[in-house]
Scaffold this motif. Structure first.
Motif, short mmCIF file in Angstrom:
data_model
loop_
_atom_site.label_atom_id
_atom_site.label_comp_id
_atom_site.label_asym_id
_atom_site.label_seq_id
_atom_site.Cartn_x
_atom_site.Cartn_y
_atom_site.Cartn_z
N PRO A 5 0.81 -1.23 0.00
CA PRO A 5 0.00 0.00 0.00
C PRO A 5 0.84 1.27 0.00
O PRO A 5 0.51 2.25 -0.68
N LEU A 6 1.94 1.28 0.75
CA LEU A 6 2.81 2.45 0.78
C LEU A 6 3.49 2.65 -0.58
O LEU A 6 3.60 3.78 -1.07
N LYS A 7 3.94 1.55 -1.18
CA LYS A 7 4.58 1.64 -2.49
C LYS A 7 3.57 2.09 -3.55
O LYS A 7 3.92 2.87 -4.45
N LEU A 8 2.34 1.59 -3.43
CA LEU A 8 1.29 1.99 -4.37
C LEU A 8 0.99 3.48 -4.24
O LEU A 8 0.81 4.18 -5.25
N ALA A 9 0.94 3.97 -2.99
CA ALA A 9 0.70 5.39 -2.76
C ALA A 9 1.80 6.24 -3.39
O ALA A 9 1.54 7.27 -4.02
N LEU A 10 3.04 5.79 -3.25
CA LEU A 10 4.18 6.52 -3.84
C LEU A 10 4.09 6.54 -5.36
O LEU A 10 4.26 7.60 -5.99
N LYS A 11 3.78 5.39 -5.96
CA LYS A 11 3.69 5.31 -7.41
C LYS A 11 2.55 6.18 -7.94
O LYS A 11 2.71 6.87 -8.97
N MET A 12 1.40 6.15 -7.24
CA MET A 12 0.28 6.97 -7.68
C MET A 12 0.60 8.46 -7.53
O MET A 12 0.20 9.28 -8.36
N GLY A 13 1.32 8.80 -6.46
CA GLY A 13 1.73 10.18 -6.27
C GLY A 13 2.60 10.67 -7.41
O GLY A 13 2.39 11.77 -7.96
#
Length: 309
Positions: A224-232
């Protein structure tokens, strides 16, 4: 050789007497030393009374009464903590995983394995529950990376070495299957027959399954943290491209006017995305806070046929 059965119970008054009967008969045929450790997770029906009545006649039946509902993960941990057998077999009291399969688990683990999972040949349940279970296990495998066997049953057996390793895991947010896979050691699985639930209904509904799935994701994955970073990063690049497009259109003297609605819409979307990412971070922070308090995993109200250590 002594076998400990660890059986968490929660509002099981309709099935518990039949479970004790069938399990005791299956164990008697094996001719081994055994104990059945029940862990009541805050039931207010007659589950405790039924177990206590039978425990007076058979001291091999033991009961741990938790002070309130801690959840199945903590209840199982309490049972393993007090189990004394060289082998520990974990199962539910609903009789979907039949007691007659105990003999096969013992034969398999005596081949030198530390853990033997049970895998269901066919899930005997309603169509809706089978769909929910498929969604649950698919989410777990996809987002945690844990190589869990397909069709995993509750019933499983492990040796004392494995049990001692398990008890070293003190985290408050407990996903039992994840911990089992993380321990490693020598593991295998066997296919077992499943039958319909003897009586009553499962307390582990779809909401609880998905809650457990998301807890497992946050406990065993940084996805989830990596996904948030990628989406950002994606939205930053997307925003830059939009700005470049506006500049180019203005330079080429294209007459257009985006207006206030587009600005307000963009603000709402960006705020929603920001809150979503903050929420993900907050969940991790909340779990860190829960772990930092280091509270006991369970609170015991009363023990039956178990010495208080």
């Amino acid at each position: 050789m002594k076998l400990s059965l660890v059986v968490p119970v929660y509002y099981e008054e309709e099935v518990i007497a039949q479970f004790i009967l069938e399990t005791s008969e299956a164990l008697a045929q094996l001719g081994i030393s055994y104990e059945i450790v029940f862990i009541d997770d805050g039931s207010t029906d007659n589950t405790v009374q039924i177990i206590k009545k039978q425990a007076k006649e058979d001291t091999r039946l033991k009961l741990i009464e938790l002070s309130y509902n801690h959840g199945k993960q903590a209840a199982l941990t309490a049972g393993i903590t007090h189990a004394k057998g060289e082998y520990v077999l974990y199962m539910d009291p609903d009789l979907q995983d039949p007691p007659k399969e105990i003999a096969r688990f013992i034969r398999e683990i005596e081949k030198g394995y530390d853990l033997v999972f049970g895998v269901r040949k066919e899930k005997k349940d309603s169509f809706v529950n089978r769909i929910f279970s498929k969604i649950f296990w698919s989410v777990l495998r996809k987002f945690t990376g844990l190589q869990l066997p397909k069709g995993l049953a509750v019933m499983r057996i492990f040796n004392r070495r494995f049990a001692d390793q398990f008890l070293r895991y003190k985290e408050q947010n407990r996903f039992i299957e994840g911990i089992f896979m993380h321990i490693g050691l020598r593991q295998t699985h066997i296919e077992i027959e499943q039958r319909p639930r003897f009586a009553g209904t499962s307390k582990f509904n779809f909401r609880k399954k998905m809650e457990l799935a998301f807890n497992a994701i946050f406990d065993f994955s940084e996805l989830p943290l990596k996904l948030a970073l990628k989406m950002g990063v994606f939205f930053i690049i997307f925003g830059i491209l939009i700005l470049l497009a506006i500049v180019i259109l203005k330079i080429t003297i294209v007459d257009f006017q985006s207006g206030w609605p587009s600005i307000i819409g963009a603000m709402i979307i960006s705020t929603g995305i920001l809150l979503f990412f903050i929420g993900i971070a907050a969940l991790y922070i909340g779990k860190i806070y829960k772990e930092s308090k280091s509270r006991p995993l369970f609170s015991i109200k009363e023990l039956t046929n178990i010495e208080d250590e």
